[in-house]
Design a protein around this motif. Sequence first.
Motif, short mmCIF file in Angstrom:
data_model
loop_
_atom_site.label_atom_id
_atom_site.label_comp_id
_atom_site.label_asym_id
_atom_site.label_seq_id
_atom_site.Cartn_x
_atom_site.Cartn_y
_atom_site.Cartn_z
N ILE A 59 0.85 -1.20 0.00
CA ILE A 59 0.00 0.00 0.00
C ILE A 59 0.88 1.25 0.00
O ILE A 59 0.70 2.16 -0.81
CB ILE A 59 -0.95 0.01 1.23
CG1 ILE A 59 -1.95 -1.14 1.12
CG2 ILE A 59 -1.69 1.35 1.34
CD1 ILE A 59 -2.81 -1.36 2.36
N LEU A 60 1.85 1.27 0.89
CA LEU A 60 2.71 2.46 1.01
C LEU A 60 3.48 2.72 -0.28
O LEU A 60 3.63 3.85 -0.71
CB LEU A 60 3.67 2.30 2.19
CG LEU A 60 2.99 2.39 3.56
CD1 LEU A 60 3.97 2.05 4.67
CD2 LEU A 60 2.40 3.77 3.79
N GLN A 61 3.96 1.66 -0.86
CA GLN A 61 4.70 1.77 -2.12
C GLN A 61 3.80 2.35 -3.22
O GLN A 61 4.21 3.22 -3.99
CB GLN A 61 5.24 0.37 -2.50
CG GLN A 61 6.14 0.34 -3.71
CD GLN A 61 7.40 1.21 -3.53
OE1 GLN A 61 7.88 1.40 -2.41
NE2 GLN A 61 7.90 1.76 -4.63
N SER A 96 -14.74 0.49 -0.55
CA SER A 96 -15.20 0.55 0.84
C SER A 96 -14.54 -0.54 1.69
O SER A 96 -14.25 -0.33 2.86
CB SER A 96 -16.72 0.39 0.92
OG SER A 96 -17.35 1.46 0.26
N ARG A 97 -14.30 -1.68 1.08
CA ARG A 97 -13.73 -2.80 1.82
C ARG A 97 -12.27 -2.55 2.22
O ARG A 97 -11.85 -3.01 3.27
CB ARG A 97 -13.83 -4.09 0.97
CG ARG A 97 -14.27 -5.27 1.80
CD ARG A 97 -14.66 -6.46 0.93
NE ARG A 97 -15.81 -6.19 0.08
CZ ARG A 97 -15.88 -6.47 -1.22
NH1 ARG A 97 -14.87 -7.04 -1.84
NH2 ARG A 97 -16.96 -6.19 -1.91
N VAL A 98 -11.51 -1.84 1.40
CA VAL A 98 -10.08 -1.69 1.73
C VAL A 98 -9.69 -0.30 2.27
O VAL A 98 -8.58 -0.14 2.75
CB VAL A 98 -9.16 -2.01 0.52
CG1 VAL A 98 -9.39 -3.42 0.04
CG2 VAL A 98 -9.32 -1.02 -0.58
N VAL A 99 -10.63 0.64 2.20
CA VAL A 99 -10.22 2.02 2.52
C VAL A 99 -9.67 2.18 3.95
O VAL A 99 -8.68 2.89 4.15
CB VAL A 99 -11.36 3.02 2.22
CG1 VAL A 99 -12.59 2.79 3.07
CG2 VAL A 99 -10.89 4.46 2.36
N ARG A 104 -5.36 3.77 7.73
CA ARG A 104 -4.74 3.64 9.07
C ARG A 104 -3.24 3.92 9.05
O ARG A 104 -2.61 4.06 10.08
CB ARG A 104 -5.03 2.27 9.67
CG ARG A 104 -4.57 1.10 8.84
CD ARG A 104 -4.86 -0.22 9.53
NE ARG A 104 -3.74 -0.64 10.35
CZ ARG A 104 -2.61 -1.17 9.89
NH1 ARG A 104 -2.46 -1.38 8.59
NH2 ARG A 104 -1.66 -1.51 10.70
N LEU A 105 -2.69 4.04 7.86
CA LEU A 105 -1.24 4.19 7.76
C LEU A 105 -0.79 5.65 7.91
O LEU A 105 -1.30 6.55 7.24
CB LEU A 105 -0.75 3.63 6.41
CG LEU A 105 -1.08 2.14 6.22
CD1 LEU A 105 -0.76 1.68 4.81
CD2 LEU A 105 -0.32 1.28 7.25
N GLY A 106 0.16 5.83 8.79
CA GLY A 106 0.62 7.18 9.16
C GLY A 106 1.03 8.05 8.00
O GLY A 106 0.63 9.21 7.91
N SER A 107 1.79 7.49 7.06
CA SER A 107 2.29 8.39 6.01
C SER A 107 1.19 8.74 5.01
O SER A 107 1.25 9.79 4.37
CB SER A 107 3.53 7.81 5.32
OG SER A 107 3.25 6.55 4.84
N VAL A 108 0.18 7.88 4.90
CA VAL A 108 -0.97 8.21 4.04
C VAL A 108 -1.71 9.39 4.70
O VAL A 108 -2.02 10.39 4.06
CB VAL A 108 -1.94 7.00 3.90
CG1 VAL A 108 -3.19 7.38 3.13
CG2 VAL A 108 -1.23 5.82 3.25
#
Length: 221
Positions: A59-61, A96-99, A104-108
């Motif tokens: 996700i982050l990548q 909606s399922r993955v949002v 929850r990720l800090g850098s996002v």
Amino acid sequence: MKKKVIAIDGPAGAGKSTVAQRVAAKLGYTYIDTGAMYRAAAWKVLQENSMDALTDEVILQTVKDIDVRLQYINKVTKVFVDGVEVSDQLRTPAVSRVVSQVARLGSVRKKMVLLQRKMAQNGAIVMDGRDIASYVLPTADVKVFLTASVEERAKRRFAQMVKKGYKVDLAELKEEITARDKADKERTISPLVKTEDAVLLDTTFMSADEATEKILSLVLK
Ligand code: C5P
């Protein structure tokens, strides 16, 4: 009147965006849908990866260099990801399922919050989300925590999705909303919370118009 900043937080499907848009329209303010920004990131993640390969690293990548833009023109929010309009693709069951996993990720969050604060800097805005009163705009002039029973929220979402032509199941929708609320409330960074200074508005037995009027009365007080 001073150009105010209005923060509306609450769980999934509480009617935040409907009510926030109506409040903004009445006041001639700009509406900022922060959920759409996290959905935009989730949309990109799903475009580039398969659902079962979604680790935090993947996700982050994927969203490392994402460019998310919101445009609010003629009372319509348009969302762009890397220059492409994706507004109509953000409320799908898959997004909606993955949002919440993405949000929850800090850098996002850091990226989105920066943008949200920038959009709010001149006031005259209504912003809705999960952490607006608690983190993004803690000095907002009016803070509202909008909620409703999970059954009512699922029913409203169901009606919205059917109207848009999606085949959805009410029980599944209730499960998805419950899971998303749990993830949003229990995450470490900026969880969904009602701040002490926010006004609680339970709309289980209230129409969107009534909720709008209540918020307007708080703004004009
Ligand atoms: O508001 P909406 O239901 O479109 O938000 C989608 C998701 O985006 C939420 O379930 C939550 O995970 C995330 N979100 C967030 N912070 C916000 C707004 C939305 O984490 N301010």
